[in-house]
Design a protein around this motif. Structure first.
Motif, PDB file in Angstrom:
ATOM      1  N   GLN A 103       6.735   2.803   5.425  1.00  0.00           N
ATOM      2  CA  GLN A 103       5.645   2.699   4.463  1.00  0.00           C
ATOM      3  C   GLN A 103       4.533   3.657   4.831  1.00  0.00           C
ATOM      4  O   GLN A 103       4.375   4.014   5.984  1.00  0.00           O
ATOM      5  CB  GLN A 103       5.111   1.275   4.449  1.00  0.00           C
ATOM      6  CG  GLN A 103       6.185   0.304   4.078  1.00  0.00           C
ATOM      7  CD  GLN A 103       5.690  -0.754   3.140  1.00  0.00           C
ATOM      8  OE1 GLN A 103       4.507  -0.846   2.878  1.00  0.00           O
ATOM      9  NE2 GLN A 103       6.578  -1.539   2.623  1.00  0.00           N
ATOM     10  N   ASP A 104       3.806   4.060   3.816  1.00  0.00           N
ATOM     11  CA  ASP A 104       2.757   5.050   3.954  1.00  0.00           C
ATOM     12  C   ASP A 104       1.857   4.785   5.158  1.00  0.00           C
ATOM     13  O   ASP A 104       1.004   3.909   5.142  1.00  0.00           O
ATOM     14  CB  ASP A 104       1.915   5.009   2.672  1.00  0.00           C
ATOM     15  CG  ASP A 104       1.032   6.222   2.574  1.00  0.00           C
ATOM     16  OD1 ASP A 104       0.955   6.947   3.571  1.00  0.00           O
ATOM     17  OD2 ASP A 104       0.449   6.417   1.504  1.00  0.00           O
ATOM     18  N   SER A 105       2.069   5.570   6.227  1.00  0.00           N
ATOM     19  CA  SER A 105       1.311   5.297   7.440  1.00  0.00           C
ATOM     20  C   SER A 105      -0.049   5.973   7.411  1.00  0.00           C
ATOM     21  O   SER A 105      -0.896   5.735   8.257  1.00  0.00           O
ATOM     22  CB  SER A 105       2.100   5.760   8.652  1.00  0.00           C
ATOM     23  OG  SER A 105       2.483   7.097   8.459  1.00  0.00           O
ATOM     24  N   SER A 106      -0.262   6.862   6.404  1.00  0.00           N
ATOM     25  CA  SER A 106      -1.533   7.565   6.339  1.00  0.00           C
ATOM     26  C   SER A 106      -2.613   6.699   5.676  1.00  0.00           C
ATOM     27  O   SER A 106      -3.775   7.044   5.666  1.00  0.00           O
ATOM     28  CB  SER A 106      -1.367   8.854   5.543  1.00  0.00           C
ATOM     29  OG  SER A 106      -0.960   8.522   4.232  1.00  0.00           O
ATOM     30  N   GLN A 162      -3.465   2.466  -3.702  1.00  0.00           N
ATOM     31  CA  GLN A 162      -3.977   3.532  -2.831  1.00  0.00           C
ATOM     32  C   GLN A 162      -5.268   3.029  -2.204  1.00  0.00           C
ATOM     33  O   GLN A 162      -6.102   2.447  -2.894  1.00  0.00           O
ATOM     34  CB  GLN A 162      -4.249   4.815  -3.622  1.00  0.00           C
ATOM     35  CG  GLN A 162      -3.007   5.397  -4.304  1.00  0.00           C
ATOM     36  CD  GLN A 162      -1.882   5.725  -3.330  1.00  0.00           C
ATOM     37  OE1 GLN A 162      -2.115   6.080  -2.179  1.00  0.00           O
ATOM     38  NE2 GLN A 162      -0.645   5.583  -3.799  1.00  0.00           N
ATOM     39  N   VAL A 163      -5.408   3.232  -0.910  1.00  0.00           N
ATOM     40  CA  VAL A 163      -6.593   2.737  -0.206  1.00  0.00           C
ATOM     41  C   VAL A 163      -7.311   3.912   0.439  1.00  0.00           C
ATOM     42  O   VAL A 163      -6.687   4.738   1.094  1.00  0.00           O
ATOM     43  CB  VAL A 163      -6.192   1.731   0.901  1.00  0.00           C
ATOM     44  CG1 VAL A 163      -7.415   1.191   1.619  1.00  0.00           C
ATOM     45  CG2 VAL A 163      -5.395   0.582   0.317  1.00  0.00           C
ATOM     46  N   TYR A 164      -8.612   4.024   0.203  1.00  0.00           N
ATOM     47  CA  TYR A 164      -9.371   5.069   0.894  1.00  0.00           C
ATOM     48  C   TYR A 164     -10.797   4.594   1.156  1.00  0.00           C
ATOM     49  O   TYR A 164     -11.234   3.589   0.589  1.00  0.00           O
ATOM     50  CB  TYR A 164      -9.336   6.391   0.112  1.00  0.00           C
ATOM     51  CG  TYR A 164      -9.880   6.325  -1.301  1.00  0.00           C
ATOM     52  CD1 TYR A 164     -11.225   6.559  -1.567  1.00  0.00           C
ATOM     53  CD2 TYR A 164      -9.031   6.028  -2.374  1.00  0.00           C
ATOM     54  CE1 TYR A 164     -11.714   6.496  -2.858  1.00  0.00           C
ATOM     55  CE2 TYR A 164      -9.514   5.966  -3.663  1.00  0.00           C
ATOM     56  CZ  TYR A 164     -10.857   6.212  -3.909  1.00  0.00           C
ATOM     57  OH  TYR A 164     -11.332   6.136  -5.176  1.00  0.00           O
ATOM     58  N   GLU A 165     -11.490   5.344   2.022  1.00  0.00           N
ATOM     59  CA  GLU A 165     -12.886   4.994   2.335  1.00  0.00           C
ATOM     60  C   GLU A 165     -13.832   5.815   1.480  1.00  0.00           C
ATOM     61  O   GLU A 165     -13.506   6.918   1.071  1.00  0.00           O
ATOM     62  CB  GLU A 165     -13.173   5.297   3.803  1.00  0.00           C
ATOM     63  CG  GLU A 165     -12.594   4.255   4.725  1.00  0.00           C
ATOM     64  CD  GLU A 165     -12.903   4.564   6.173  1.00  0.00           C
ATOM     65  OE1 GLU A 165     -14.052   4.369   6.574  1.00  0.00           O
ATOM     66  OE2 GLU A 165     -11.977   5.011   6.865  1.00  0.00           O
ATOM     67  N   LEU A 197     -17.545   1.406   2.597  1.00  0.00           N
ATOM     68  CA  LEU A 197     -16.873   0.929   1.391  1.00  0.00           C
ATOM     69  C   LEU A 197     -15.392   1.298   1.467  1.00  0.00           C
ATOM     70  O   LEU A 197     -15.049   2.424   1.802  1.00  0.00           O
ATOM     71  CB  LEU A 197     -17.473   1.588   0.146  1.00  0.00           C
ATOM     72  CG  LEU A 197     -18.976   1.398  -0.063  1.00  0.00           C
ATOM     73  CD1 LEU A 197     -19.440   2.155  -1.301  1.00  0.00           C
ATOM     74  CD2 LEU A 197     -19.305  -0.093  -0.225  1.00  0.00           C
ATOM     75  N   ILE A 198     -14.558   0.335   1.192  1.00  0.00           N
ATOM     76  CA  ILE A 198     -13.114   0.597   1.131  1.00  0.00           C
ATOM     77  C   ILE A 198     -12.701   0.425  -0.329  1.00  0.00           C
ATOM     78  O   ILE A 198     -13.014  -0.599  -0.961  1.00  0.00           O
ATOM     79  CB  ILE A 198     -12.321  -0.403   1.992  1.00  0.00           C
ATOM     80  CG1 ILE A 198     -12.758  -0.337   3.460  1.00  0.00           C
ATOM     81  CG2 ILE A 198     -10.830  -0.197   1.848  1.00  0.00           C
ATOM     82  CD1 ILE A 198     -12.230   0.822   4.256  1.00  0.00           C
ATOM     83  N   VAL A 199     -12.032   1.448  -0.854  1.00  0.00           N
ATOM     84  CA  VAL A 199     -11.653   1.414  -2.271  1.00  0.00           C
ATOM     85  C   VAL A 199     -10.151   1.141  -2.382  1.00  0.00           C
ATOM     86  O   VAL A 199      -9.341   1.782  -1.707  1.00  0.00           O
ATOM     87  CB  VAL A 199     -11.975   2.766  -2.950  1.00  0.00           C
ATOM     88  CG1 VAL A 199     -11.618   2.718  -4.436  1.00  0.00           C
ATOM     89  CG2 VAL A 199     -13.438   3.123  -2.751  1.00  0.00           C
ATOM     90  N   LEU A 200      -9.799   0.178  -3.222  1.00  0.00           N
ATOM     91  CA  LEU A 200      -8.381  -0.066  -3.541  1.00  0.00           C
ATOM     92  C   LEU A 200      -8.163   0.455  -4.957  1.00  0.00           C
ATOM     93  O   LEU A 200      -8.685  -0.115  -5.912  1.00  0.00           O
ATOM     94  CB  LEU A 200      -8.048  -1.561  -3.525  1.00  0.00           C
ATOM     95  CG  LEU A 200      -8.495  -2.401  -2.329  1.00  0.00           C
ATOM     96  CD1 LEU A 200      -7.972  -3.821  -2.477  1.00  0.00           C
ATOM     97  CD2 LEU A 200      -7.987  -1.792  -1.043  1.00  0.00           C
ATOM     98  N   ASP A 201      -7.435   1.547  -5.068  1.00  0.00           N
ATOM     99  CA  ASP A 201      -7.190   2.125  -6.388  1.00  0.00           C
ATOM    100  C   ASP A 201      -5.909   1.502  -6.947  1.00  0.00           C
ATOM    101  O   ASP A 201      -4.834   1.649  -6.356  1.00  0.00           O
ATOM    102  CB  ASP A 201      -7.045   3.648  -6.238  1.00  0.00           C
ATOM    103  CG  ASP A 201      -6.916   4.340  -7.594  1.00  0.00           C
ATOM    104  OD1 ASP A 201      -6.536   3.655  -8.570  1.00  0.00           O
ATOM    105  OD2 ASP A 201      -7.183   5.550  -7.664  1.00  0.00           O
ATOM    106  N   THR A 202      -6.042   0.814  -8.066  1.00  0.00           N
ATOM    107  CA  THR A 202      -4.880   0.102  -8.633  1.00  0.00           C
ATOM    108  C   THR A 202      -4.373   0.794  -9.905  1.00  0.00           C
ATOM    109  O   THR A 202      -3.683   0.182 -10.712  1.00  0.00           O
ATOM    110  CB  THR A 202      -5.245  -1.363  -8.959  1.00  0.00           C
ATOM    111  OG1 THR A 202      -6.254  -1.355  -9.982  1.00  0.00           O
ATOM    112  CG2 THR A 202      -5.759  -2.101  -7.757  1.00  0.00           C
ATOM    113  N   SER A 203      -4.730   2.079 -10.079  1.00  0.00           N
ATOM    114  CA  SER A 203      -4.382   2.733 -11.359  1.00  0.00           C
ATOM    115  C   SER A 203      -2.893   3.051 -11.477  1.00  0.00           C
ATOM    116  O   SER A 203      -2.406   3.316 -12.568  1.00  0.00           O
ATOM    117  CB  SER A 203      -5.197   4.018 -11.529  1.00  0.00           C
ATOM    118  OG  SER A 203      -4.936   4.879 -10.444  1.00  0.00           O
ATOM    119  N   ILE A 252       0.851  -1.191   0.000  1.00  0.00           N
ATOM    120  CA  ILE A 252       0.000   0.000   0.000  1.00  0.00           C
ATOM    121  C   ILE A 252       0.887   1.241   0.000  1.00  0.00           C
ATOM    122  O   ILE A 252       1.866   1.314   0.732  1.00  0.00           O
ATOM    123  CB  ILE A 252      -0.941  -0.015   1.226  1.00  0.00           C
ATOM    124  CG1 ILE A 252      -1.910  -1.181   1.080  1.00  0.00           C
ATOM    125  CG2 ILE A 252      -1.707   1.302   1.349  1.00  0.00           C
ATOM    126  CD1 ILE A 252      -2.783  -1.414   2.281  1.00  0.00           C
ATOM    127  N   GLY A 253       0.525   2.219  -0.838  1.00  0.00           N
ATOM    128  CA  GLY A 253       1.310   3.450  -0.926  1.00  0.00           C
ATOM    129  C   GLY A 253       2.591   3.208  -1.693  1.00  0.00           C
ATOM    130  O   GLY A 253       2.831   2.109  -2.204  1.00  0.00           O
TER     131      GLY A 253
END
Ligand SMILES: Nc1nc2c(ncn2[C@@H]2O[C@H](COP(=O)(O)OP(=O)(O)O)[C@@H](O)[C@H]2O)c(=O)[nH]1
Ligand SMILES: Nc1ncnc2c1ncn2[C@@H]1O[C@H](COP(=O)(O)OP(=O)(O)O)[C@@H](O)[C@H]1O
Length: 394
Positions: free
Chosen positions: A326-329, A383-386, A363-369, A129-130
Motif C-alpha cells: 500500500q502507498d507508503s508515501s 489521498q492524505v496530505y499536510e 492541518l491534515i487533509v483527506l481528499d475523497t474526490s 489510503i492511496g
C-alpha cells in the motif's frame, strides 16, 4: 432536512432519551430526515454501534449493521459525505485503520435492504489510503492447476500476495489445514453467516457451499498484501457485480482428457466426485471462455509457461519487481485531532503535535474526490496530505 433530536442517549430498555451523547463519546450526523448516532459500546469491546433517529416518524431505529465494525477507545469524529455515507475518523491507537465509512444509502445498502424486507440497513467499509493494487480472482475447472499456480506465486512473492481463505462445507482433504486452505464449516453455520452479511460472495459448487468472507479479504489487505481469490465462475460473477474492482483470470486445460488425467493423478477425490467435477467442467469452461467476464484467459498446458504468462499479466516479469505494498508515501494520520471540517470533497483535521516540548498545530487533509470500491469491501483511493493553512486548501 430534519432536525436532530434533542441530544440524548437512547436506552434500548427504556426507549427514552437519557443524557448528552457527547459525554459518552457519541457523534451525530444528519442526512435527510435521519440522524445517525455513532458511539462505542463498552459491553462489546468498544466497537462502534449505530442507531438512527428518524425525524419524520419520530422513531428510533436499531439498523442491521453489516461489515466489520471499527473499534475505538479514545473517541472519533464523524462527517457526512454526500447523501449516502458518513466518514468516521478514529482517535487513539487504531492498528486496524483510522478512517472508516458508514454507508447508509449506497447501492449495496439498498440491495441489502431489499433482501431484508425493507429493514433499515447500514454497512461499514474500511478506508484505504492511496490506491492499493486490485485483488486477483482466479477461476477455472477443478484440476486445471489453479491451486498449483497460486502456490507458486505465493512462494516466489510471499511479501506481495496473500490468499483469501474461503469457507467451505466440503470435508477437508488429507493435507488440508483448517484456516490455511479453507475454513471448514457446516451448512447451517455458513447459511446463518451468509444471512448475517458476512460474505462477499458465495456459491454452491459440486454440491457444497463455498464462500469468501469479508474478513478473509480484509486480513490480507490489513497485511498490506494483494489478495488472491480462488473462486468458481459464479463467485467471479458476484465479485464483478459488486463494488470490488478486481483482475479476473480464467485458467483453461489443454483438453478435457488432460483435465481428467490431472484430477485422477491428484488422487484427492472419489470416482463419483471426479465424474461430477468433470461434468461441471464443461459448463464452467463454456462460461469462462465466452462470458466476457474474464480479463485474461490462460491455457495451463505447460506449467512453467503458464506461470510465466501469469506473472506477465501481474507485471512481475521485469527485472525490477514492483512494490505492490500500500502507498507508503502517504502521510501518517496522527492519533489525535482537535477539530474536523469539510471543504467540498476534502476533510480537514486540525492536529496538535508535541515535538521537543513545543506544541504546534497542523492541518491534515483527506481528499475523497477519487474514492473507489466500498462495502462490502474497502473504500480505497483516499489521498492524505499536510497543509499549512485553510487558504491553501482549494
Ligand atoms: N464461489 C466460490 N467458489 C470457491 C470458493 N472457494 C473455492 N471455490 C471454488 O470451488 C471449486 C471447488 O474447490 P475445491 O473443492 O477446493 O476443489 P478443486 O478446485 O478441485 O481444488 C473451485 O472451482 C474453487 O475455485 C469461494 O470462496 N467462493
Ligand atoms: N501444467 C500442468 N501440467 C501437469 N500437471 C499439472 C499442471 N498444473 C497442475 N498440475 C497438476 O494437476 C493437479 C491439479 O492441480 P490443482 O492445482 O490441484 O488444480 P485446481 O486447484 O485447479 O483444482 C495437481 O496434481 C497438479 O500438480
Amino acid at each position: 432536512m430534519g432536525e436532530a433530536p434533542s441530544v440524548g442517549l437512547y436506552d434500548p430498555q427504556e426507549e427514552s432519551v437519557l443524557d448528552d451523547p457527547k459525554s459518552r463519546g457519541e457523534s451525530s450526523t444528519t442526512i435527510g430526515v435521519k440522524t445517525y448516532f455513532i458511539g462505542r459500546n463498552c459491553n462489546e469491546g468498544h466497537s462502534l454501534e449505530v442507531r438512527i433517529f428518524n425525524d419524520s416518524t419520530g422513531q428510533w431505529v436499531h439498523p442491521v449493521v453489516l461489515g466489520s465494525k471499527p473499534y475505538s477507545c479514545d473517541g472519533h469524529s464523524a462527517v457526512t459525505l454526500g447523501e449516502d455515507r458518513v466518514v468516521v475518523i478514529l482517535k487513539g491507537s487504531s492498528p486496524l485503520g483510522r478512517i472508516w465509512f458508514l454507508e447508509v444509502d449506497s447501492n449495496y445498502v439498498r440491495e441489502q435492504k431489499k433482501l431484508r424486507g425493507g429493514s433499515e440497513v447500514v454497512a461499514w467499509s474500511k478506508g484505504g489510503i492511496g490506491s492499493a493494487e486490485k485483488p486477483i480472482v482466479i477461476s477455472g475447472p477443478s484440476g486445471v492447476g489453479k491451486g498449483t499456480l497460486i502456490s507458486k506465486l505465493m512462494e516466489e512473492f510471499p511479501y506481495l500476495f496473500g490468499f483469501s481463505v474461503s469457507h467451505t462445507t466440503r470435508a477437508p482433504r488429507n493435507m488440508e489445514k483448517d484456516g490455511v486452505h479453507y475454513h471448514f464449516t457446516n451448512k447451517s453455520v455458513m447459511e446463518r453467516e451468509i444471512e448475517d452479511g458476512k460474505f462477499l460472495e458465495y456459491a454452491s459448487v459440486h454440491g457444497n457451499l463455498y464462500g469468501t468472507s469479508i474478513e478473509a479479504v480484509e486480513v490480507v489487505a490489513d497485511d498490506g498484501k494483494r489478495c488472491i481469490l480462488d473462486i468458481d465462475v459464479q463467485g467471479a460473477r458476484s465479485v464483478k457485480a459488486s463494488s470490488i474492482d478486481a483482475v479476473f483470470i480464467f485458467i483453461c486445460p489443454p483438453s478435457m482428457e488432460e483435465l481428467e488425467k490431472r484430477l485422477r493423478a491428484r488422487g484427492t477425490e472419489t470416482e463419483e466426485q471426479i465424474l461430477k467435477r468433470l461434468r461441471n467442467a464443461e459448463a464452467e469452461l463454456q462460461q469462462g471462455v465466452s462470458s466476457g467476464l474474464f480479463d485474461h484467459i490462460l491455457y495451463n498446458d505447460n506449467l512453467e509457461g503458464c506461470y510465466s504468462r501469469l506473472k506477465k499479466i501481474l507485471g512481475l516479469d521485469g527485472e525490477v519487481v514492483p512494490d505492490l505494498k500500500q502507498d507508503s508515501s502517504a502521510v501518517e494520520l496522527p492519533s489525535h485531532h482537535t477539530a474536523v471540517t469539510k471543504r467540498g470533497d476534502k476533510i480537514v483535521l486540525e492536529c496538535k503535535t508535541e515535538e521537543l516540548d513545543k506544541s504546534s498545530e497542523n492541518l491534515i487533509v483527506l481528499d475523497t474526490s477519487a474514492l473507489m470500491g466500498g462495502a462490502p469491501g474497502r473504500t480505497r483511493g483516499i489521498q492524505v496530505y499536510e497543509s499549512d493553512s485553510y487558504s491553501d486548501i482549494a
